[in-house]
Design an enzyme around this catalytic site. Structure first.
Site, short mmCIF file in Angstrom:
data_model
loop_
_atom_site.label_atom_id
_atom_site.label_comp_id
_atom_site.label_asym_id
_atom_site.label_seq_id
_atom_site.Cartn_x
_atom_site.Cartn_y
_atom_site.Cartn_z
CG HIS A 84 -3.67 2.39 4.75
ND1 HIS A 84 -4.21 3.28 3.75
CD2 HIS A 84 -3.00 1.70 3.37
CE1 HIS A 84 -4.98 2.50 2.81
NE2 HIS A 84 -4.17 1.62 2.87
CB CYS B 225 -5.10 9.74 2.97
SG CYS B 225 -4.84 8.42 4.44
CD GLU C 2 -3.46 -1.07 0.61
OE1 GLU C 2 -3.93 -0.33 0.19
OE2 GLU C 2 -3.30 -2.49 -0.44
#
Ligand code: SUG
Length: 442
Positions: A249, A370, A177
């Protein structure tokens, strides 16, 4: 930009015209809670650009990554739909609305998931390495990487300075990721650092509960291809408690820069070992400054709801302590607001908290951190990358004009079935790419 030093450049994702609340991310509480709501793509993109403007005004070098082409008609063709664009959209809307949503997802806005970056100060060949993340855990994100690789190759288009790697193999053992599970710590942005890779599971391991999106094998593969010294790369496991509370995450429960690691007590499976490994790796480079937030002061549920840690931690020009650029939701949550007030009062590494409105993105689980990909770049690297994506206020104005002229201010799942929306999205993206001198990605 004239500075000769190495600077951290934030490449924010320019939010695309199909931003919608698809409810597509299992384990991401915001995505699940807001599934099916009406989104406002215009407001989303303007909010993102205003965040970029604030950093430009503060004196940062700010970059942008363009939205990917959506809908991804090739994906629908791979899924068996045929005929004209209109026929494909109509058939998908009727028989596979989930696939249509995936094809329309604007999830590339979260550029912390675009790639993992190792600056040239850390790599054996002295080049800056970038590996596009395969994002194999979630269907709608697994289709990002080919275009992401193409964007990175177009922007970091100089093999003397940059090594752009395509995504790791598309298998669950290699789930990756990107920078959302990666923290770089160093004395200065330009001095050699320690890279922390955080994974949630081993290859082949079945973890109960919410998906663990990063494997140790994926992180190890990136360490190898980026040519990092083993002694400067630290692997740490995310705590299952954090994942199952909604930290899909690691950057939902930790953020670090320079010598400072700001994290929640329950972020890592073994906090003591993680800090000790970091200290050993940092050895003669810098002294680690951990700022651990106890669960008793900020319960994990509040940390995740407020996105306290999904903040940008920045060396703000002219300020002697770091600035935490946090989402407004952190100010609106009692425990996190109170914590931030105490945090800046004491004489620690974080001297100020500034709140920013990125609500449209937040409702899909994407905070300020993000939305940006950090790339520490030397002066030579800054001049050899594609200049069209480095922003000044005039370019931000121009991008906002395109957004105002081409984006809808409300979008529901039903709107994706409208075949006219295809051209609307393509036209908006084309105009944005022209502003960024990236016609070659059209
Ligand atoms: O991958 N949300 C993204 C949010 C990514 C946040 N990034 C970081 N933490 N670095 C995700 O879960 C939701 C899309 C939807 O449901 O329509 C989504 O993809």
């Amino acid at each position: 930009m004239s500075s000769t030093e190495t600077l951290e450049v934030n490449f924010d994702g320019l939010i695309g015209p199909s931003h919608n609340y698809g409810g597509m991310s299992d384990g991401n509480l915001a995505s699940q809670t807001n599934a099916g709501d009406v989104s406002n793509p215009r407001e989303a993109a303007l909010q993102g650009l205003e965040k970029m403007r604030m950093l430009v005004q503060a004196g940062f070098v700010q970059g942008v990554l363009p939205p990917l082409e959506r809908p991804n008609l090739g994906f629908l063709v791979d899924a068996g739909f045929q005929g004209s664009d209109v026929a494909i959209i109509e058939a998908a809307a009727k028989s596979a609305p989930q696939l249509l949503k995936a094809a329309y997802s604007a999830s590339s806005m979260w550029t912390a998931n675009a790639a993992t970056i190792s600056p040239s100060a850390d790599t054996n060949d002295g080049r800056l390495h970038l590996t596009a993340a395969n994002l194999s855990s979630m269907l709608h994100r697994s289709i990002e990487h080919p275009e992401t690789t193409a964007s990175l190759a177009a922007i970091f288009d100089d093999e003397d300075h940059f090594g752009v790697h395509s995504a790791l193999p598309m298998h669950a053992d290699f789930s990756d990721e990107g920078a959302a599970n990666h923290v770089r710590l160093s004395a200065q942005h330009g001095t050699p650092g320690v890279e922390l890779f955080v994974f949630g599971r081993e290859a082949g391991e079945n973890v109960a509960g919410f998906p663990a999106r990063q494997t140790r094998v994926a992180s190890q593969s990136v360490i190898r291809s980026h040519q990092l010294a083993e002694s400067r790369a630290v692997l740490a496991r995310q705590s299952e408690t954090a994942i199952n509370a909604g930290a899909f995450h690691n950057d939902v429960v930790s953020v670090g820069t320079l010598d400072t690691l700001f994290f929640h007590e329950l972020a890592f499976a073994d906090t003591e070992a993680t800090l000790s490994d970091l200290r050993v790796a940092a050895n003669d480079l810098f002294e680690l400054r951990p700022v651990m937030v106890p669960d008793a002061e900020v319960p994990l549920t509040d940390a995740i709801k407020s996105y306290l840690f999904n903040s940008q931690l920045l060396q703000w020009p002219g300020e002697d302590r770091l600035v935490l650029l946090a989402p407004l939701e952190t100010q609106e949550t009692d425990t996190t607001r109170a914590y931030c007030e105490r945090l800046v009062e004491r004489n620690g590494p974080i001297g100020r908290v500034h709140y920013v409105d990125v609500r449209q993105s937040m409702r899909n689980g994407g905070g300020p951190a993000c939305l940006r990909l950090r790339v520490a770049m030397t002066a030579a690297e800054r001049t050899s990358c594609h200049q069209g994506v480095l922003l000044d206020e005039a370019k931000i104005d121009a991008l906002q004009d395109v957004v105002r002229a081409t984006y809808r201010d409300r979008l529901s799942a039903a709107d994706l079935a409208d075949p006219a929306f295809v051209n609307e999205c393509l036209t908006a993206r084309e105009r944005l790419l022209r502003e960024l001198d990236l016609e070659k990605l059209i």
